[in-house]
Scaffold this active site. Structure first.
Site, mmCIF file in Angstrom:
data_model
loop_
_atom_site.group_PDB
_atom_site.id
_atom_site.type_symbol
_atom_site.label_atom_id
_atom_site.label_comp_id
_atom_site.label_asym_id
_atom_site.label_seq_id
_atom_site.Cartn_x
_atom_site.Cartn_y
_atom_site.Cartn_z
ATOM 1 N N ASP A 15 0.524 -13.923 19.434
ATOM 2 C CA ASP A 15 0.195 -13.478 17.885
ATOM 3 C C ASP A 15 0.211 -14.853 17.153
ATOM 4 O OD1 ASP A 15 0.473 -10.759 18.409
ATOM 5 O OD2 ASP A 15 2.817 -10.892 18.526
ATOM 6 N N LYS A 37 -0.959 -10.862 26.066
ATOM 7 C CA LYS A 37 -1.514 -9.856 24.973
ATOM 8 C C LYS A 37 -2.217 -10.443 24.086
ATOM 9 C CE LYS A 37 1.603 -7.561 22.167
ATOM 10 N NZ LYS A 37 1.010 -7.150 21.074
ATOM 11 N N ASP A 64 -3.919 -5.230 22.733
ATOM 12 C CA ASP A 64 -2.994 -4.328 22.036
ATOM 13 C C ASP A 64 -3.931 -4.046 20.710
ATOM 14 O OD1 ASP A 64 -0.872 -3.018 21.267
ATOM 15 O OD2 ASP A 64 0.191 -4.797 20.529
ATOM 16 N N LYS A 66 -3.967 -0.853 19.428
ATOM 17 C CA LYS A 66 -2.994 0.477 18.729
ATOM 18 C C LYS A 66 -4.227 1.267 18.389
ATOM 19 C CE LYS A 66 1.191 -1.905 18.367
ATOM 20 N NZ LYS A 66 1.045 -3.261 18.566
ATOM 21 N N ASP A 69 -7.674 7.220 15.809
ATOM 22 C CA ASP A 69 -9.035 7.667 15.095
ATOM 23 C C ASP A 69 -9.276 9.011 15.650
ATOM 24 O OD1 ASP A 69 -11.512 7.834 13.730
ATOM 25 O OD2 ASP A 69 -11.439 5.583 13.417
ATOM 26 N N ILE A 70 -10.629 9.652 14.997
ATOM 27 C CA ILE A 70 -10.968 10.800 15.676
ATOM 28 C C ILE A 70 -11.058 10.519 17.155
ATOM 29 C CG2 ILE A 70 -11.752 11.785 13.501
ATOM 30 C CD1 ILE A 70 -14.367 11.276 14.569
ATOM 31 N N GLY A 71 -10.929 11.719 17.973
ATOM 32 C CA GLY A 71 -11.368 11.394 19.421
ATOM 33 C C GLY A 71 -12.536 11.010 19.949
ATOM 34 N N THR A 120 8.635 -0.651 17.605
ATOM 35 C CA THR A 120 10.228 -1.096 17.618
ATOM 36 C C THR A 120 10.828 -1.576 16.470
ATOM 37 O OG1 THR A 120 9.034 -2.942 18.871
ATOM 38 C CG2 THR A 120 10.186 -1.308 20.179
ATOM 39 N N GLN A 190 12.089 -6.986 14.148
ATOM 40 C CA GLN A 190 12.296 -6.137 15.232
ATOM 41 C C GLN A 190 13.704 -5.302 14.843
ATOM 42 O OE1 GLN A 190 10.165 -5.218 17.088
ATOM 43 N NE2 GLN A 190 8.809 -6.497 18.133
ATOM 44 N N ARG A 211 7.489 -14.002 19.562
ATOM 45 C CA ARG A 211 7.968 -15.408 18.690
ATOM 46 C C ARG A 211 8.910 -15.970 19.567
ATOM 47 N NH1 ARG A 211 8.424 -11.409 13.634
ATOM 48 N NH2 ARG A 211 8.777 -10.158 15.426
HETATM 49 O O1 C5P Z 1 7.338 -11.559 18.377
HETATM 50 P P1 C5P Z 1 7.971 -10.289 18.987
HETATM 51 O O2 C5P Z 1 8.260 -10.562 20.436
HETATM 52 O O3 C5P Z 1 8.831 -9.668 18.008
HETATM 53 O O4 C5P Z 1 6.365 -9.485 19.461
HETATM 54 C C1 C5P Z 1 6.407 -8.447 19.866
HETATM 55 C C2 C5P Z 1 4.920 -7.791 20.219
HETATM 56 O O5 C5P Z 1 4.837 -6.639 20.615
HETATM 57 C C3 C5P Z 1 4.121 -7.929 18.871
HETATM 58 O O6 C5P Z 1 2.761 -8.500 19.274
HETATM 59 C C4 C5P Z 1 3.917 -6.635 18.503
HETATM 60 O O7 C5P Z 1 2.807 -6.197 17.771
HETATM 61 C C5 C5P Z 1 4.050 -5.767 19.941
HETATM 62 N N1 C5P Z 1 4.629 -4.166 19.695
HETATM 63 C C6 C5P Z 1 5.908 -4.117 19.130
HETATM 64 N N2 C5P Z 1 6.169 -2.681 19.318
HETATM 65 C C7 C5P Z 1 5.507 -1.771 19.677
HETATM 66 C C8 C5P Z 1 4.384 -2.135 20.147
HETATM 67 C C9 C5P Z 1 3.894 -3.464 20.193
HETATM 68 O O8 C5P Z 1 6.578 -4.897 18.838
HETATM 69 N N3 C5P Z 1 5.987 -0.491 19.989
#
Ligand code: C5P
Length: 243
Positions: A15, A37, A64, A66, A69-71, A120, A190, A211
């Site tokens: 990220d 990722k 990642d 995510k 959308d429509i099927g 999360t 988080q 991070r």
């Molecule tokens: O920096 P950090 O360790 O919090 O990053 C977590 C990564 O996991 C981010 O890229 C975030 O988009 C991803 N993620 C998340 N929760 C989810 C799905 C993906 O934190 N449910």
């Protein structure tokens, strides 16, 4: 999953705002990290180009994206991601119809499909605001069951819910866990965080760390610390199983 090494179970979330910064981090982590990722932030600054380069260098790549959308659109997007050669791809796991479309799009290839259960960073209050009265944990469980039914390979879920999911879906269904922090470190935005040891002990197959590694003074040393915790948690789980 025992053939997967502790090193391969750590997924570093790239990220970062620019391709240059992400490339520098990958070079720094070389020899320690095998799985990366690429998410929405890097997507718009050359993330797919980097993903191609990572694959060409024998690394594993988790896109990642995510998807939601429509099927028909999800099916075609997943078909292209499978063609791209990604290892993991995320789709929001809100409904069976969309997940089944993703499974159709994937075909019989190597791509593993993971359903995002509940992000999360969301709290019970956030879910009430969205109009659901279910707790995060109950909603995660329901979505994990839908994902399993659809033919998905696994889910993204916090370490706090991994245990319930594992009990409900059994072995052979991947649990990939973000929101991971070492004891005492900053949680950032988080909410439902766990340590790597707790996540693995609860049944997570992979952990996703952003991070704590990307913003560390010594990212390679911190990545090695995470791998060490994963290895310890596995050894402990094996001892528990044996004894
Ligand atoms: O920096 P950090 O360790 O919090 O990053 C977590 C990564 O996991 C981010 O890229 C975030 O988009 C991803 N993620 C998340 N929760 C989810 C799905 C993906 O934190 N449910």
């Amino acid at each position: 999953m025992s053939h997967i090494t502790a090193k391969d179970r750590l997924i570093v979330a790239l990220d970062m705002p620019t391709l240059e910064e992400a490339g520098r981090l990958v070079a720094t982590l070389d020899g320690s990290v095998t799985f990366y990722k690429v998410g929405l932030e890097l997507l718009f600054s050359g993330g797919l180009e980097l993903a191609h380069a990572l694959k060409a260098n024998g690394k594993h790549v988790f896109l990642d994206m995510k998807l939601l959308d429509i099927g028909n659109t999800v099916e075609r997007a997943v078909a292209n991601a499978a063609e791209f050669g990604a290892d993991f791809l995320t789709v929001h796991g809100h409904d069976l119809k969309t997940l089944r479309a993703a499974v159709t799009g994937r075909g019989g290839g190597h791509l593993k499909l993971l359903a995002v259960t509940v992000l999360t960073n969301l709290t019970p209050d956030d879910l009430v605001q969205q109009g659901t009265s279910m707790s995060p944990s109950d909603l995660v469980l329901r979505r994990a069951q839908i994902a399993r039914e659809s033919g998905f390979d696994g889910v993204i879920a916090s370490g706090q819910e991994a245990g319930r999911i594992r009990d409900a879906v059994g072995p052979g269904f991947l649990i990939v866990t973000p929101g991971i922090r070492l004891t005492g470190s900053a949680t950032d935005d988080q909410e439902r965080v766990t340590t790597p040891g707790h996540a693995i002990a609860a049944g997570a197959d992979y952990i996703v760390v952003g991070r704590p590694i990307t913003q560390a003074d010594d990212p390679k040393a911190i990545a090695e610390t995470f791998i060490h915790h994963i290895r310890d948690a596995h050894a402990q789980a094996a001892r528990n199983h044996a004894g």
